[in-house]
Design a protein around this motif. Structure first.
Motif, mmCIF file in Angstrom:
data_model
loop_
_atom_site.group_PDB
_atom_site.id
_atom_site.type_symbol
_atom_site.label_atom_id
_atom_site.label_comp_id
_atom_site.label_asym_id
_atom_site.label_seq_id
_atom_site.Cartn_x
_atom_site.Cartn_y
_atom_site.Cartn_z
ATOM 1 N N ALA A 271 0.846 -1.197 0.000
ATOM 2 C CA ALA A 271 0.000 0.000 0.000
ATOM 3 C C ALA A 271 0.881 1.247 0.000
ATOM 4 N N THR A 272 0.532 2.200 -0.866
ATOM 5 C CA THR A 272 1.379 3.377 -1.059
ATOM 6 C C THR A 272 0.634 4.650 -0.694
ATOM 7 N N ILE A 273 1.267 5.453 0.161
ATOM 8 C CA ILE A 273 0.735 6.762 0.522
ATOM 9 C C ILE A 273 1.512 7.824 -0.247
ATOM 10 N N ALA A 274 0.787 8.720 -0.915
ATOM 11 C CA ALA A 274 1.409 9.763 -1.725
ATOM 12 C C ALA A 274 1.219 11.123 -1.075
ATOM 13 N N ALA A 275 2.277 11.914 -1.068
ATOM 14 C CA ALA A 275 2.214 13.313 -0.625
ATOM 15 C C ALA A 275 2.072 14.175 -1.872
ATOM 16 N N LEU A 276 0.946 14.899 -1.981
ATOM 17 C CA LEU A 276 0.576 15.572 -3.226
ATOM 18 C C LEU A 276 0.304 17.051 -3.013
ATOM 19 N N PHE A 277 0.568 17.832 -4.041
ATOM 20 C CA PHE A 277 0.225 19.247 -4.007
ATOM 21 C C PHE A 277 -0.089 19.735 -5.413
ATOM 22 N N THR A 278 -0.764 20.858 -5.482
ATOM 23 C CA THR A 278 -1.128 21.444 -6.762
ATOM 24 C C THR A 278 -0.155 22.558 -7.118
ATOM 25 N N ASN A 279 0.425 22.468 -8.316
ATOM 26 C CA ASN A 279 1.327 23.517 -8.801
ATOM 27 C C ASN A 279 0.554 24.831 -8.927
ATOM 28 N N PRO A 280 0.961 25.881 -8.196
ATOM 29 C CA PRO A 280 0.193 27.134 -8.217
ATOM 30 C C PRO A 280 0.234 27.847 -9.568
ATOM 31 N N ASP A 281 1.163 27.459 -10.441
ATOM 32 C CA ASP A 281 1.309 28.143 -11.725
ATOM 33 C C ASP A 281 0.448 27.549 -12.827
ATOM 34 N N ASN A 282 0.212 26.210 -12.768
ATOM 35 C CA ASN A 282 -0.567 25.606 -13.846
ATOM 36 C C ASN A 282 -1.673 24.673 -13.372
ATOM 37 N N GLY A 283 -1.838 24.545 -12.061
ATOM 38 C CA GLY A 283 -2.906 23.725 -11.528
ATOM 39 C C GLY A 283 -2.667 22.227 -11.626
ATOM 40 N N GLN A 284 -1.465 21.818 -11.991
ATOM 41 C CA GLN A 284 -1.160 20.403 -12.152
ATOM 42 C C GLN A 284 -0.907 19.757 -10.789
ATOM 43 N N LEU A 285 -1.474 18.556 -10.595
ATOM 44 C CA LEU A 285 -1.260 17.811 -9.355
ATOM 45 C C LEU A 285 0.078 17.101 -9.433
ATOM 46 N N LEU A 286 0.943 17.363 -8.464
ATOM 47 C CA LEU A 286 2.290 16.809 -8.476
ATOM 48 C C LEU A 286 2.539 15.947 -7.244
#
Length: 299
Positions: A271-286
């Motif tokens: 099972a994998t837990i991901a730490a994610l955020f949205t790029n404030p410049d283009n809205g891409q989930l990283l």
């Protein structure tokens, strides 16, 4: 897409020049008094380092020095260097408050609360308030309740996005008072991957079968880390956790089984837990980082 980051970029190293007490201006103002900041304090065994406040009242123009001593009291007294440690017994204070640092010893015994006193025995460059020179410390046992036993310092082992095994210390915290709403319901894992991160763990103890489970939960519903800054980002971002399943993000919990000795928690293999955020410049989930095959071992 994985957002590549060097963890070393988050570490700030401060070089502080050392100086002796002789180089610091001593207080010479009159009517400055010193006292313990509280009459009683009641930390759990699992509290780790506890800061016991010392108050300085009155306008100062320099440093005040305070020396404390400890004393065993009560029918079940706490013994220094066995049930707790004192970082230093001489505290130099330049403002209105200083602290005695006490480190609690988390043992595996079920016992009644243990007590001791911390008393100011010497004050330099100020006057002692004799009426408030002592704090009584009651160390509460945390081994009789499963919820309490899980709180404390743990070693976390996991595989990162690249499959490399990583190890770090984390702290499990929770409600201190059984009357609090989250008691026996919710715990927190602090310091996972990033120093000021805070993940949520649901808590479940089945007394009939004597089994205990915790789960990383509430994925994508809260900020695991607030205000993450990096030179490649135009502004700080908030990071959330999710369960990574292939290329998809799921809100399904990641369950962990607490072993009978309460020293190990093994989460779902793979099972994998991901730490994610949205790029404030283009809205891409990283993706900042991924953590799988998580195992927690009690310090």
């Amino acid at each position: 897409m994985k957002y590549i980051k060097l963890l070393s970029l988050l570490v700030a190293v401060l070089f502080l020049g050392a100086c002796s007490d002789d180089d610091v201006k001593k207080n010479s103002a009159a009517d400055v008094t010193v006292s313990m900041g509280t009459a009683t304090i009641s930390p759990r065994e699992s509290a780790g380092i506890v800061s016991l406040p010392i108050k300085v009242e009155g306008p100062t123009n320099g440093m005040v020095s305070v020396t404390v001593e400890t004393r065993e009291v009560g029918s079940n007294s706490a013994v220094e260097n066995t049930h707790y440690y004192v970082t230093t017994k001489k505290i130099n204070i330049t403002g209105s408050e200083g602290y005695v640092e006490l480190e609690m010893v988390d043992n595996e015994e079920i016992n009644d609360p243990r007590t001791f006193e911390v008393t100011i025995v010497k004050v330099e460059h100020a006057k002692l308030n004799e009426a408030a020179k002592t704090t009584t410390v009651e160390i509460r046992d945390n081994d009789s309740e499963p919820y309490d036993r899980l709180q404390g310092t743990w070693t976390m082992t996991y595989k990162n996005y690249d499959g490399a095994v990583q190890t770090q210390k984390v702290t499990i915290t929770g409600a201190d008072d059984p009357s609090e709403y989250i008691y026996n319901k919710l715990l927190y894992v602090e310091g996972m991957l990033l120093e000021k991160s805070k993940a949520q763990l649901s808590f479940n103890f089945d007394s009939a079968n004597n089994t205990c489970y915790v789960s990383f939960t509430n994925f994508m519903k809260y900020n695991w880390y607030t205000g993450f800054e990096h030179s490649s980002l135009s502004k700080p971002v908030d990071i959330q956790l999710g369960r990574l399943e292939g290329n998809n993000i799921s809100q399904s919990p990641v369950e962990g089984e607490v072993q009978n000795d309460f020293k190990t928690i093994k989460f779902e293999e793979g099972a994998t837990i991901a730490a994610l955020f949205t790029n404030p410049d283009n809205g891409q989930l990283l993706l900042l980082e991924a953590m799988s095959d998580i195992v927690l071992t009690k310090e």
